[in-house]
Design a protein around this motif. Structure first.
Motif, PDB file in Angstrom:
ATOM      1  N   SER A 226      15.445  13.252  38.210  1.00 24.45           N
ATOM      2  CA  SER A 226      16.241  13.492  37.008  1.00 24.45           C
ATOM      3  C   SER A 226      16.111  12.313  36.056  1.00 24.45           C
ATOM      4  O   SER A 226      15.704  11.223  36.448  1.00 24.45           O
ATOM      5  CB  SER A 226      17.714  13.672  37.370  1.00 24.45           C
ATOM      6  OG  SER A 226      17.884  14.572  38.451  1.00 24.45           O
ATOM      7  N   ARG A 227      16.514  12.557  34.814  1.00 25.88           N
ATOM      8  CA  ARG A 227      16.529  11.485  33.835  1.00 25.88           C
ATOM      9  C   ARG A 227      17.970  11.272  33.380  1.00 25.88           C
ATOM     10  O   ARG A 227      18.582  12.159  32.782  1.00 25.88           O
ATOM     11  CB  ARG A 227      15.644  11.832  32.640  1.00 25.88           C
ATOM     12  CG  ARG A 227      15.321  10.658  31.758  1.00 25.88           C
ATOM     13  CD  ARG A 227      14.530  11.051  30.522  1.00 25.88           C
ATOM     14  NE  ARG A 227      13.682  12.207  30.711  1.00 25.88           N
ATOM     15  CZ  ARG A 227      12.448  12.166  31.213  1.00 25.88           C
ATOM     16  NH1 ARG A 227      11.925  11.020  31.595  1.00 25.88           N
ATOM     17  NH2 ARG A 227      11.741  13.265  31.340  1.00 25.88           N
ATOM     18  N   TYR A 228      18.511  10.096  33.709  1.00 25.20           N
ATOM     19  CA  TYR A 228      19.855   9.712  33.278  1.00 25.20           C
ATOM     20  C   TYR A 228      19.758   8.640  32.198  1.00 25.20           C
ATOM     21  O   TYR A 228      19.028   7.654  32.356  1.00 25.20           O
ATOM     22  CB  TYR A 228      20.652   9.135  34.450  1.00 25.20           C
ATOM     23  CG  TYR A 228      21.070  10.136  35.508  1.00 25.20           C
ATOM     24  CD1 TYR A 228      22.160  10.977  35.309  1.00 25.20           C
ATOM     25  CD2 TYR A 228      20.395  10.204  36.727  1.00 25.20           C
ATOM     26  CE1 TYR A 228      22.562  11.872  36.285  1.00 25.20           C
ATOM     27  CE2 TYR A 228      20.789  11.094  37.714  1.00 25.20           C
ATOM     28  CZ  TYR A 228      21.872  11.935  37.487  1.00 25.20           C
ATOM     29  OH  TYR A 228      22.269  12.819  38.462  1.00 25.20           O
ATOM     30  N   TRP A 229      20.515   8.827  31.122  1.00 26.53           N
ATOM     31  CA  TRP A 229      20.599   7.828  30.056  1.00 26.53           C
ATOM     32  C   TRP A 229      22.023   7.292  29.957  1.00 26.53           C
ATOM     33  O   TRP A 229      22.989   8.046  30.167  1.00 26.53           O
ATOM     34  CB  TRP A 229      20.249   8.448  28.699  1.00 26.53           C
ATOM     35  CG  TRP A 229      18.859   8.957  28.559  1.00 26.53           C
ATOM     36  CD1 TRP A 229      17.745   8.562  29.224  1.00 26.53           C
ATOM     37  CD2 TRP A 229      18.430   9.993  27.648  1.00 26.53           C
ATOM     38  NE1 TRP A 229      16.645   9.259  28.806  1.00 26.53           N
ATOM     39  CE2 TRP A 229      17.034  10.149  27.828  1.00 26.53           C
ATOM     40  CE3 TRP A 229      19.077  10.770  26.695  1.00 26.53           C
ATOM     41  CZ2 TRP A 229      16.290  11.077  27.102  1.00 26.53           C
ATOM     42  CZ3 TRP A 229      18.340  11.698  25.964  1.00 26.53           C
ATOM     43  CH2 TRP A 229      16.955  11.839  26.161  1.00 26.53           C
ATOM     44  N   PRO A 230      22.197   6.025  29.617  1.00 26.91           N
ATOM     45  CA  PRO A 230      23.550   5.512  29.357  1.00 26.91           C
ATOM     46  C   PRO A 230      24.108   6.125  28.072  1.00 26.91           C
ATOM     47  O   PRO A 230      23.488   6.019  27.005  1.00 26.91           O
ATOM     48  CB  PRO A 230      23.348   3.999  29.230  1.00 26.91           C
ATOM     49  CG  PRO A 230      21.909   3.829  28.866  1.00 26.91           C
ATOM     50  CD  PRO A 230      21.161   4.971  29.479  1.00 26.91           C
TER      51      PRO A 230
END
Length: 321
Positions: A247-251
């Protein structure tokens, strides 16, 4: 701290050694041993360097999401308690603790279910290319028409489902159209997977946002197990789920459409490998001579800290967000 790169369980039959996970058979014919090592791969290349604690972090995050999403769909998890696993497994407790799941054996659906909530320039997986690059050329993502005028990293009006093939070890996954995916696995199964994938993503993205994270996109895998009622096979969630590997998590507090985003996923390692000279054709090493690719201690620790921070944020939601 040394990374744990490979299991050694001579009493158990090794079924596969993947990019991250080692899978073993056990004396239970209906179950498999699913072990997350500290290996890391980018661009379909397993690096010489591992990430200490990565296997435990991936397992911890998967367990968290399996529990949180079990109302949406059942999953393959049986237990993570070594004492509840088959007797022959318990002698390897030191290797297995914290990184191992006993799971239900399932017939794996040969399609990866990718859900995208944002249009990104980076890849979803090592083999599946950039949505932003395709959009700039054709105003489509995986052949799906997308509204004009979008910016890099912008949120889609609604999440989109973009399937890919599930390649054998060593081969490459490929984006395919929804129509081709339906031909591959059958329309009814495709529709079931699309519906549940979008529900999983929407539920997870809403929760992640409460933790200060944007879930930009993710990849799910599914399997089929015999139904207890004797009807058609039951669809279950398998493999890992919603980890920084898949997955791609961004702040959330740093999100700014129109450019690439800081992230908690493997993009940090991809960038480091590219800077070190990696390109297609040099998969075996910097000089193409089989020596392999490694990353320096700064990148190793930076990756470990990113994965650890993602886990901590997911388990500590901020009610004010």
């Amino acid at each position: 701290m040394a990374a744990f790169l490979q299991t050694d369980l001579p009493v158990l039959p090794l079924l596969s050694r993947g990019k991250v996970r080692d899978v073993y058979a056990t004396s239970s014919p209906d179950h498999l041993l699913f072990i997350a090592t500290d290996r890391i791969s980018v661009y379909d290349v397993i690096l010489k360097s591992g990430i200490p604690d990565k296997g435990q972090l991936l397992t911890s995050i998967s367990l968290f999401w399996f529990e949180k999403l079990k109302h949406v769909i059942p999953n393959h998890l049986v237990t993570v308690n070594i004492d509840e696993m088959p007797e022959e497994v318990r002698q390897y407790r030191e290797q297995l603790e914290g990184r191992t799941m006993l799971v239900r054996k399932a017939k794996i659906v040969p399609m990866e279910a990718i859900v995208r909530g944002y249009i990104t320039a980076a890849r979803v997986t090592s083999s599946i290319g950039s949505a932003w690059a395709e959009y700039q050329k054709s105003q489509t993502v995986c052949s799906i028409p997308i509204p004009e005028g979008m910016k890099e990293s912008q949120k889609f009006p609604t999440p989109i489902f973009t399937p890919s093939t599930k390649a054998e070890q060593g081969d490459h996954d490929e984006n395919i159209s929804p129509e081709k995916a339906a031909e591959l696995i059958g329309q009814e199964l495709f529709d079931r997977i699309k519906t549940v994938s979008l529900q999983l993503y929407t539920t997870a993205a809403e929760y992640a946002e409460s933790c200060g994270l944007i879930l930009a996109d993710t990849k799910f895998e599914f399997g089929l197990v015999p139904s207890t009622s004797g009807g058609k096979d039951e669809l279950i969630l398998v493999d890992e789920v919603l980890t920084p590997d898949s997955s791609r998590y961004w702040p959330r507090d740093q999100y700014e459409p129109g450019k690439g985003q800081p992230s908690f996923d493997k993009q940090y390692v991809r960038n480091a490998l590219t800077a070190a000279g990696y390109r297609k054709g040099l998969e075996s090493g910097p000089n193409g001579n089989g020596e392999g690719w490694g990353i320096n201690d700064t990148v190793i620790e930076g990756t470990r800290e990113r994965y650890k921070e993602a886990e901590q944020m997911l388990k500590s939601p901020h009610s004010e967000l």
